[in-house]
Design an enzyme around this catalytic site. Sequence first.
Site, PDB file in Angstrom:
ATOM      1  N   ASP A 395       0.633  -0.811  -0.124  1.00 59.88           N
ATOM      2  CA  ASP A 395      -0.022   0.290  -0.315  1.00 59.88           C
ATOM      3  C   ASP A 395       0.951   1.467   0.255  1.00 59.88           C
ATOM      4  OD1 ASP A 395      -2.460  -1.482   0.166  1.00 59.88           O
ATOM      5  OD2 ASP A 395      -2.773  -1.183   1.571  1.00 59.88           O
ATOM      6  N   ASP A 710      -4.379  -2.708   5.437  1.00 58.20           N
ATOM      7  CA  ASP A 710      -4.997  -1.527   6.442  1.00 58.20           C
ATOM      8  C   ASP A 710      -6.023  -1.800   6.992  1.00 58.20           C
ATOM      9  OD1 ASP A 710      -5.436   0.147   4.541  1.00 58.20           O
ATOM     10  OD2 ASP A 710      -4.647   1.194   5.165  1.00 58.20           O
ATOM     11  N   ASP A 714      -9.703  -5.292   2.942  1.00 58.38           N
ATOM     12  CA  ASP A 714      -8.216  -6.707   2.324  1.00 58.38           C
ATOM     13  C   ASP A 714      -7.887  -7.489   3.572  1.00 58.38           C
ATOM     14  OD1 ASP A 714      -6.842  -3.642   1.540  1.00 58.38           O
ATOM     15  OD2 ASP A 714      -6.415  -3.475   3.491  1.00 58.38           O
TER      16      ASP A 714
END
Length: 1111
Positions: A395, A710, A714
């Site tokens: 990410d 996060d 996910d």
Amino acid sequence: MGCFGRKQEDDEDDQPHAALKKGVQNEPPPLDPAAAATFGVSAEALVNMIEERDKPALAEMGGVDGLLAALKSSKTKGMTTNDDELDVHRRAFGPNKFRYPPPKNFFVLVWEAFHDITVLILCVAAIISLTIGLAVPEKREEYGYIEGIAIVAVIAVVVTVQACIDYSKEKKFRQLNSVKDNYDVQVLRNGETLRVSAEEVVVGDIMKITAGDKLAADAVYVDGSNLKTNESAMTGEVVDINKNHEKDPFLLSGTIVSEGVGFVVVIAVGERSQWGIILSQLIVEPEATPLQERLDKLAMQIGWIGIIMATLTFFVSMIRWIVHSADTGNWDGTEVLRFFIDAVTIVVVAIPEGLPLAITLGLAFAMRKMMQDNNLVRRLEACETMGSATQLNADKTGTLTQNRMTVVQAYFGGASFVYKGAGEHIEARAESLGDAALPEAFKQTVALNVAVNSQANLRKQEDGTVEHLGNKTECALLQMVENWSMDYHALREQNPPNRIFLFSSAKKRMSTAIKSGEGVRLHCKGASEIVLRLCSSEMQADGTIRPLPTEEQDKVLAKVEAMASEGLRTLVLCYRDFATGHGIEWESVDDDGYLEQQMTLLGLVGIKDPIRPETRDAVIMLKKAGVTVRMVTGDNPLTAKFIATEAGILDGSEGPEALLEGPVFRKMSDEEKRRVALGIRVLARSSPTDKLLLVRQHKKLGEVVSVTGDGTNDAPALKEADVGFALGLAGTEIAKEACDIVILDDNIQSMAKAVLWGRNVYSSIRKFLQFQLVVNVVAVTLNFISACAGRRLPLGAVPLLWVNMIMDSMGALALATEPPRMSLMDNKPFGRRAPLINRAMFRNIFGVSIFQLTVTLVLMFAGNDIFNLGCFPPEFAPDEEFPCEGSTLKLNSLIFNTFVFMQIFNEINSRRIEERDVFSKILDSKLFCVIIVITILVQVALMLGVGQTRVGQQIGIVTISGAMWGTSIVIGLLALPVGFLVRSIPLDWCAGPLDDDITQMSKFEKFFHFPQRKEPVFEEDEEEEGDDESLMEDTTGARVPLAEVVDASKLASDRAQRLVKLRVYVHAVAFINVVNRAASSKKMIKSVGTEDSEIIPHAPQRVESSTSSDL
């Protein structure tokens, strides 16, 4: 705490705390009656209420307001921050902690260690040895029981050491669990939202919960919007349950908030909470990792070889004993016992028990050190897998960047602005450098939009800094409002929400409805390209509204692209008014997006999250290590490209598919996805679904995939990946629950360190394996040859057990706890199919083994002549039948001492597998140096101390001369230059698989026509979609029925087994002939007599009276 551990199904027979499995739970700690009397409700009543979900009991208390009053709490202010008052709550209702069951009792672990099959065999041998040594008078007079006592002593040491290691290991696992399960929650105290540890939560606390959070305690609903929880962890019911005053106000600890936002009052904590009650019946046990299972399998294979060699040694010794006894007429049954003990000892030495110990120590060491590097390992196998990782899908926010969002550009009321602290990459091309010209009324409208349409909070620290609590993008907007000298707290209190439509990855926006005059205003913010097209008008700075046709939208969109090209994340702020009588039931209206149409644009903000200073170096290091770093972000392509270039992910050498958008990737065919998956470096505008698809494609292509996440969405990608990283600061609790490793500082540098530690674990196991197998090969082969030669085994039972103990335990400790070297990051990943023993290891093992075996055989057959030992009886209890027993013991002690010193210095050799410099940074490995010194000191003490006693003579260890000591040490030191020369041999002239390509054959293998190696087949390969399990390729590549291949393989296997049996039979016949010749020649030797000087060195020994030249 909300979650204290994970359930693990274990057999009750293997569980020392089986009573807990049967429902006998730990009693919670007693409460303080005096403290409990100060409240209007007892802990037992609250536990019963949540257990029964007793709404009438809650109503009898006066509802939520009555409950809060009884707990001395407030709906608006929460609890106090006074530590003394909080302590009263803890004494009255208990702390939010769980007392983990203690590790297995030490004596239970000792008992389990005794169940090892080799230990049991040794115990039987020791009992027989003691019985004969004590019961037979001649043996008792010769102290024949001493060897049995020595075996018992060695068994006691081995079992105690193993039990101590297991005890320490279990304690460490429980410590890791206690750290793993403690996390931060948001509570209301003195009217201020604070972030505290879950352990600090007390009954009466008002907790703020949002989607993705895990409940830290049992609670009752106070207020919220569209609050739903997933109680599958407690009830098994996968349907999300609405929480409100009417339907179900009770929330259970350990469950996950799946949707909405709310405030709840805590009513039960720790061992009195529902999760705590269940957990008290569970014990978290460490599971075997994949590498451990592979090593166990390898140990069993090596063990079977040892058993075969031990059996052959036993039968060879028996044949010689039968021949000797038949010739002399003296059938000494105690010799059979000694043959049995020697054979068992060979098995003990052959089985590398140190392999599981080495990986346990290596993983425990790595986990502790990784914790210092901000990697909290939740699953052990992650330590191993990270060393093989080839893909890292990271990410952007918080991982590559600082996760400290700031508004640096804005477009309000038709004008553009640049704010102070815009950053080095932001050029001041705006119309003004500040927004002071904006009217207060316009700012008030924007501030209200930001305040009510967000869940984040700001907290001022004592040092003057501001802590961001919650979503960092929302925090940046709130910081902008604070900079305008407006109180977002007050705006929220004055404008309570009618309904909150939380952000979703599908809609890319969030909205909140509040009362506005006689009607309702729906405030909205979201992704610029999407939300901008939902606007039909724009508010000017003076408050007037003008139409916003497509052409004007395109002009605003050009500003979005300009901001994005400078690496800014953009958000559009807008609203829509609904007049009275619109007919919308805001509490029950569906969140399908139809309300978010025809909105009025307030403005556009550009938010920057600066790259972490260490990000670029970490990315370069990972790329150099063969790990492809990929950025997966929800940003638009321009922003994503700018950030990726700044981070070093994009350097201009990538292909055309390097930058791709999530929706485009999602719509591709499977063939197209497979073609571009490895080439992607930036996946922009991606959703969690896109991330999951990308991970699956990489795994199908045989890659070892790691991924960061996060958010709650996910979790599937984190589970699917080989290693899932959850962000410790920005991640939701459900993401942390789904992951393998929690990055405590959300930093990509920590992931790079995880890769380094993963490689170090694998490298440490290989180094120990290389070291251990040399010991096994030399010891087993030497004893087998000596048995065939009719000599007393130079490495007897107790000396071999000593070697086994120091080389297994001490060697594992020394090699498995070496710190990682940065040079490990210069190598390519090990890969999913890398062999445990590669070509370089085969070269080192056989090269060093040949050297050691040559030395020991020379000493065994020529040592008597080299050191001019002659023939003399032992110091204690000489036996006339064996007049040269003393010289034999002296020679065997020399061989034993030399063997040990060769292993000690070969341990230094084993620090490197391919590099020639084994002394590089050796002083940095303090534990390694200490263990080498301790091993030398103990060996010297054994030879000098025990060697002078009757016990030493009985177990085969006596003192040796200074010349012999010098020889042992010099030969041991020679292991270092020999190891250097062995490592200098080109790998192309050695046999064995390579890490990069297991099928690649060396020149040596081709010259001697070795069979072609094939790729190993793993379970994942067998489960690949689309594979036809009924077909298999033959050597020409054609697809043939699997049954035919199996039949052909079976025929080939049967033929090979027949050949082996034939060869064994031929060798057995030849060997019996040799024994017969040896027996006939023995008669001639006896007639000559022992006084002949040429026969003296070959006088009768314990096995039989034949000479070394008989064979």
